[in-house]
Scaffold this active site. Sequence first.
Site, PDB file in Angstrom:
ATOM      1  N   ARG A  46     -47.308 -71.927 136.814  1.00  0.00           N
ATOM      2  CA  ARG A  46     -46.666 -71.937 135.500  1.00  0.00           C
ATOM      3  C   ARG A  46     -45.596 -73.015 135.593  1.00  0.00           C
ATOM      4  NH1 ARG A  46     -43.832 -67.039 132.229  1.00  0.00           N
ATOM      5  NH2 ARG A  46     -42.451 -66.895 134.048  1.00  0.00           N
ATOM      6  N   GLU A  79     -45.521 -66.495 123.177  1.00  0.00           N
ATOM      7  CA  GLU A  79     -44.459 -65.548 123.518  1.00  0.00           C
ATOM      8  C   GLU A  79     -43.262 -65.644 122.590  1.00  0.00           C
ATOM      9  OE1 GLU A  79     -43.133 -66.243 127.545  1.00  0.00           O
ATOM     10  OE2 GLU A  79     -43.213 -68.411 127.346  1.00  0.00           O
ATOM     11  N   HIS A  84     -39.475 -69.407 135.977  1.00  0.00           N
ATOM     12  CA  HIS A  84     -38.408 -68.475 136.343  1.00  0.00           C
ATOM     13  C   HIS A  84     -38.147 -68.417 137.847  1.00  0.00           C
ATOM     14  CE1 HIS A  84     -37.486 -67.120 132.349  1.00  0.00           C
ATOM     15  NE2 HIS A  84     -38.760 -66.894 132.106  1.00  0.00           N
ATOM     16  N   ASP A 142     -41.068 -61.805 126.460  1.00  0.00           N
ATOM     17  CA  ASP A 142     -40.445 -62.667 125.450  1.00  0.00           C
ATOM     18  C   ASP A 142     -40.937 -62.293 124.057  1.00  0.00           C
ATOM     19  OD1 ASP A 142     -38.596 -64.324 126.803  1.00  0.00           O
ATOM     20  OD2 ASP A 142     -40.247 -65.416 127.713  1.00  0.00           O
TER      21      ASP A 142
HETATM   22  C1  3PY Z   1     -43.073 -62.953 129.437  1.00  0.00           C
HETATM   23  O1  3PY Z   1     -43.441 -61.772 129.466  1.00  0.00           O
HETATM   24  O2  3PY Z   1     -42.362 -63.433 128.559  1.00  0.00           O
HETATM   25  C2  3PY Z   1     -43.513 -63.835 130.490  1.00  0.00           C
HETATM   26  O3  3PY Z   1     -43.242 -65.003 130.428  1.00  0.00           O
HETATM   27  C3  3PY Z   1     -44.268 -63.226 131.617  1.00  0.00           C
HETATM   28  O4  3PY Z   1     -44.408 -64.040 132.677  1.00  0.00           O
HETATM   29 MG    MG Z   2     -41.841 -65.532 128.990  1.00  0.00          MG
END
Ligand code: 3PY
Ligand code: MG
Length: 250
Positions: free
Chosen positions: A71, A147, A46, A173
């Site tokens: 990441r 996620e 991100h 997510d």
């Molecule tokens: C999420 O909460 O989806 C994330 O990817 C946090 O970094």
């Molecule tokens: Mg995420």
Amino acid sequence: MRENRLRTLFAQQQLALSGWVSMGNALLAEVIAHSGYDAVTVDLQHGPFSIDAALPMLQAISSTPAVPLVRCSENSLGEINKLLDAGAYGVICPLINTAADAERFVRACHYSPRGGRSYGPARGFLYGGADYFTHANATLLTLAMIETREGYANAEAILQTPDLDGIFIGPSDLAIELGLAPDAYDDVRLNEAIDHLLALARKLGKYVGIFAGTMEMAQRMKGIGMDLVVPGTDIQQIKAEGARRVSALR
Ligand code: 3PY
Ligand code: MG
């Protein structure tokens, strides 16, 4: 090879804390790395930057005792190889949905015969040491993000991937996939899902990290025994502290 202090903390069942840099600036990464975190994660998913900006951020972090993590933007052999060559000591990979995704991720992070990481002497050897090649497979950390609904349903199979060190939960997510708002950190359903993932990982002897969007959540995640907690991004922390100071002086 330089030890991966996160592995030591995890083995001692001590909570590890990671800072989070998504603003793409080496000085900011250095400042965060000087704040007492055990690790600092450079977020290429991100964060609006790529490997060219990540490299000086990893250099800045590694001027401190904090473990440099990344990441990656996606489950890509090419990008993961470049980031490991740049000196990342662990990779958090977003959107791992199946055991096949997890296997592909683990292979990208390991030299043969375990994986397909290509050999390219780069900064990893400067940070890790001359014997980097011999110990890299056992030293660098691999954390697969759970996620999505699909990843959640396949979590047990994902956690059984050989040489995967653990999972990293993306609560925003996951909340969206449960039909909740991305910041529904207190929702019972989200917290039940988190408890379930933690229990599965414990059963299978794997580590668990999580992003915590609020300090209340970070405290709660510490309380339930997470191995790694990220207490907010650089952007969230700067904005919250600025707003706190402004409102205190109004
Ligand atoms: C999420 O909460 O989806 C994330 O990817 C946090 O970094
Ligand atoms: Mg995420």
